[in-house]
Design an enzyme around this catalytic site. Structure first.
Site, PDB file in Angstrom:
ATOM      1  N   CYS A  23       1.088 -27.203 -16.138  1.00  0.00           N
ATOM      2  CA  CYS A  23      -0.081 -26.552 -15.530  1.00  0.00           C
ATOM      3  C   CYS A  23      -1.400 -27.015 -16.154  1.00  0.00           C
ATOM      4  O   CYS A  23      -2.466 -26.731 -15.623  1.00  0.00           O
ATOM      5  CB  CYS A  23       0.029 -25.032 -15.614  1.00  0.00           C
ATOM      6  SG  CYS A  23       1.305 -24.387 -14.520  1.00  0.00           S
ATOM      7  N   HIS A  73     -10.153 -25.597  -0.203  1.00  0.00           N
ATOM      8  CA  HIS A  73     -10.233 -27.040  -0.456  1.00  0.00           C
ATOM      9  C   HIS A  73     -11.265 -27.388  -1.522  1.00  0.00           C
ATOM     10  O   HIS A  73     -11.919 -28.428  -1.461  1.00  0.00           O
ATOM     11  CB  HIS A  73     -10.468 -27.813   0.844  1.00  0.00           C
ATOM     12  CG  HIS A  73      -9.224 -27.902   1.662  1.00  0.00           C
ATOM     13  ND1 HIS A  73      -8.810 -26.878   2.479  1.00  0.00           N
ATOM     14  CD2 HIS A  73      -8.288 -28.875   1.748  1.00  0.00           C
ATOM     15  CE1 HIS A  73      -7.678 -27.212   3.057  1.00  0.00           C
ATOM     16  NE2 HIS A  73      -7.328 -28.421   2.633  1.00  0.00           N
ATOM     17  N   GLU A 137      -0.267 -17.151  -5.978  1.00  0.00           N
ATOM     18  CA  GLU A 137      -0.450 -18.553  -6.325  1.00  0.00           C
ATOM     19  C   GLU A 137       0.677 -19.389  -5.708  1.00  0.00           C
ATOM     20  O   GLU A 137       0.470 -20.519  -5.286  1.00  0.00           O
ATOM     21  CB  GLU A 137      -0.454 -18.705  -7.844  1.00  0.00           C
ATOM     22  CG  GLU A 137      -0.833 -20.074  -8.317  1.00  0.00           C
ATOM     23  CD  GLU A 137      -1.025 -20.106  -9.817  1.00  0.00           C
ATOM     24  OE1 GLU A 137      -2.188 -20.110 -10.252  1.00  0.00           O
ATOM     25  OE2 GLU A 137      -0.009 -20.104 -10.543  1.00  0.00           O
TER      26      GLU A 137
END
Length: 149
Positions: A23, A73, A137
């Site tokens: 991550c 985005h 998530e």
């Protein structure tokens, strides 16, 4: 009081700079946002929202304007992650959102809640307020924040 919930989705990138696993690398997610509002049902003959707390399309419009369209985005980065910030700033026209905390799902949920809370607050004089926000998530991992009452 009754609650209503509207779900929206958006795509965004982030990284957890000090994380011990993968991550810490640049990556993205298909986030799912659930916005739960609480308030009195509007009881006004002839009113477009009669019988509702708030029209779901209005919930979507407000959530998109204040959060979803801003984060969609985009790459969400920590203000102190200077290496990534400098890289993103070198990309012409890149959509970058800088926040003052590490962009974990917990911190993103709290940030989203703080952005959306005033946008919905008492919109119709019926005590409308943001009660709960859930940010997924992944399909299996999410954070949830509930208003302090």
């Amino acid at each position: 009081m009754i609650t209503i919930t509207r779900k929206l989705e958006f795509d965004a990138g982030h990284r957890i700079p000090d994380h011990k696993s993968q991550c810490r690398n640049l990556h993205g997610h298909r986030y799912t946002l659930e916005v739960t509002l609480v308030g009195e049902v509007i009881e006004q003959e002839g009113h477009s929202d009669n019988g509702m707390i708030m029209d779901f399309s209005d919930v979507k419009t407000i959530a998109r304007e204040h959060l979803v369209d801003v984060w969609d985005h985009a790459f969400i980065t920590y203000s102190k992650d200077t290496v990534v910030r400098e890289f993103l700033e070198s990309l012409p026209g890149h959509r970058t959102v800088v926040i003052d905390c590490i962009p974990t799902v917990e911190n993103l949920a709290r940030t989203a809640f703080n952005i959306l809370k005033p946008a919905f607050h008492d919109r119709f004089g019926t005590g409308l307020r943001l009660q709960r926000l859930v940010l997924h998530e992944t399909p299996n991992c999410w954070a949830e924040i509930t208003a302090d009452d």
